[in-house]
Design an enzyme around this catalytic site. Structure first.
Site, mmCIF file in Angstrom:
data_model
loop_
_atom_site.group_PDB
_atom_site.id
_atom_site.type_symbol
_atom_site.label_atom_id
_atom_site.label_comp_id
_atom_site.label_asym_id
_atom_site.label_seq_id
_atom_site.Cartn_x
_atom_site.Cartn_y
_atom_site.Cartn_z
ATOM 1 N N THR A 1 10.945 10.313 21.707
ATOM 2 C CA THR A 1 9.399 10.872 21.859
ATOM 3 C C THR A 1 8.733 10.662 20.420
ATOM 4 O O THR A 1 7.688 10.921 20.367
ATOM 5 C CB THR A 1 9.612 12.432 22.003
ATOM 6 O OG1 THR A 1 10.421 12.940 20.912
ATOM 7 C CG2 THR A 1 10.070 12.360 23.440
ATOM 8 N N SER A 2 9.315 9.837 19.548
ATOM 9 C CA SER A 2 8.375 9.576 18.209
ATOM 10 C C SER A 2 8.198 10.818 17.438
ATOM 11 O O SER A 2 7.095 10.960 16.959
ATOM 12 C CB SER A 2 7.263 8.668 18.405
ATOM 13 O OG SER A 2 7.476 7.301 19.310
ATOM 14 N N ASP B 1 10.998 10.888 3.856
ATOM 15 C CA ASP B 1 9.647 10.422 3.719
ATOM 16 C C ASP B 1 9.592 9.858 2.328
ATOM 17 O O ASP B 1 9.766 10.614 1.635
ATOM 18 C CB ASP B 1 8.539 11.141 4.351
ATOM 19 C CG ASP B 1 7.261 10.182 4.909
ATOM 20 O OD1 ASP B 1 7.094 9.260 4.050
ATOM 21 O OD2 ASP B 1 6.814 10.746 5.672
ATOM 22 N N CYS C 1 0.758 -1.492 -0.053
ATOM 23 C CA CYS C 1 -0.010 0.024 0.067
ATOM 24 C C CYS C 1 0.851 1.227 0.081
ATOM 25 O O CYS C 1 0.265 2.301 -0.364
ATOM 26 C CB CYS C 1 -0.994 -0.027 1.252
ATOM 27 S SG CYS C 1 0.022 0.235 2.768
ATOM 28 N N ASP D 1 7.236 17.788 8.033
ATOM 29 C CA ASP D 1 7.985 17.184 9.309
ATOM 30 C C ASP D 1 8.937 18.285 9.899
ATOM 31 O O ASP D 1 9.103 18.545 11.150
ATOM 32 C CB ASP D 1 8.667 16.222 9.272
ATOM 33 C CG ASP D 1 7.821 14.923 9.190
ATOM 34 O OD1 ASP D 1 6.785 14.871 9.225
ATOM 35 O OD2 ASP D 1 8.339 13.790 8.636
#
Length: 346
Positions: free
Chosen positions: A46-47, A66, A15, A89
């Site tokens: 902290t992701s 990304d 996907c 981001d």
């Protein structure tokens, strides 16, 4: 050249979405902890949306990457979406994006080279809009197309925005509607008309630049962008990071027109269902809330808006600024003392 539907070129089961949060968490637990570096202001703990590394007292670099398989059929639009998504981001961390590197996987012997050129042109135009300089990239010959970018920006260390510093009493503002994952899944199945395709594409190709610039003068304590883990996935990360609870008002969350109806028909990306399974123990839903609506709040978004945690006194004024910029922003909730690390949907 014959028209090629890019979304039909992914392999069965592929996907292009992120690895689910539960699976990714299990993998990360298998790895040894990274050595401590005092210059690393924001890392894996902290992701967060990007890493932040301090260079001087007043300067830090912000880094992110990304990429994914096509979620729209038009190559130019795909390039724009991928670039908008990657740059986001940096904005979420309070930074200014400066440079980018293209990441290309493409079946060069099977698809016309003009398709790749259109993808790169779309990304290039969006980089120009953001004021970002393309400095290079890397490409491989692959069975299916994939595209994205690695982006570097800068920020003053004193102005870094993380997803982990929300304060009790803050209001939560979302700057774009959710439902993107459902709509793009419907696109792949041929269920959207041209106006619907244009609508969701517009949402995905709208930079978060104006949102980031609008929040600069205000008392913003935390920020993240809503992407693959869905609104509730990113909200739970914010709650855990702040050791606080979050209250989300479901009726105030902006939703793309038609996405709820499509979800009710079973048009749901696998990533959205995985997100729901991951967060359901950290989220309290109303007893009368239908499962479809719960899935919608977990929808796996591509190139979504910013989720901003801002002081109550500034929330109304920030919302006005965001709307003046043409954004579909809304106050969707608040940060509370009770239920640390938990999200309550009302």
């Amino acid at each position: 050249m014959d028209t090629v539907k890019l979304t039909s070129l992914t392999t069965k089961g592929g996907c292009g979405c992120k690895i689910g949060p539960s699976d990714l968490s299990e993998v990360m637990k298998m790895l040894p902890p990274q050595p401590k570096n005092p210059n690393l202001l924001v890392g894996l703990e902290t992701s967060d949306d990007s890493g932040v590394y301090q260079l001087t007292e007043d300067l830090a670099i912000v880094q992110t990457v990304d990429f994914f398989t096509p979620i729209v059929d038009d190559p130019y639009d795909f390039g724009q979406v991928a670039a908008t998504n990657a740059i986001s981001d940096i904005y979420a961390m309070g930074g200014k994006p400066l440079t980018a590197l293209n990441i290309v996987a493409f079946p060069i012997s099977k698809l016309d080279k003009s398709i790749l050129a259109d993808i790169l042109r779309g990304a290039s135009d969006k980089l120009k809009e953001a004021g970002v300089t393309l400095v290079g990239g890397h490409s491989i010959d692959d069975a299916e197309p994939k595209f994205g970018l690695a982006v570097t920006g800068v920020v003053n260390p004193k102005n870094v925005k993380t997803n982990a510093a929300a304060q009790s009493g803050d209001k939560l503002i979302l700057t774009k509607p959710i439902g993107v994952g459902i709509m793009t899944t419907a696109l792949k199945r041929g269920l959207l008309d041209e106006s619907q395709i244009a609508r969701v594409t517009k949402v995905m190709t709208t930079l978060n630049k104006s949102a980031a610039e609008a929040m600069e003068p205000f008392d913003v304590h935390a920020c993240t962008d809503v992407t693959g883990f869905g609104l509730l996935g990113h909200a739970t990360e914010m709650a855990v990071g702040a050791n606080a609870g979050l209250r989300i008002y479901r009726d105030q969350v902006p939703v793309l027109e038609g996405s709820r109806e499509l979800a009710d028909q079973g048009v749901l990306p696998g990533g959205s269902k995985n997100n729901y399974l991951h967060v359901r123990d950290m989220v309290t839903f109303p007893e009368d809330m239908e499962l479809t609506d719960q899935y919608l709040l977990c929808d796996a978004v591509t190139s979504g808006g910013l989720l901003i945690s801002v002081g109550e006194g500034d929330a109304k004024h920030l919302l006005e600024k965001l709307k003046e910029s043409g954004l579909e922003a809304a106050i969707i909730g608040e940060v509370i003392i009770n239920g640390k690390g938990h999200v309550f949907v009302e």
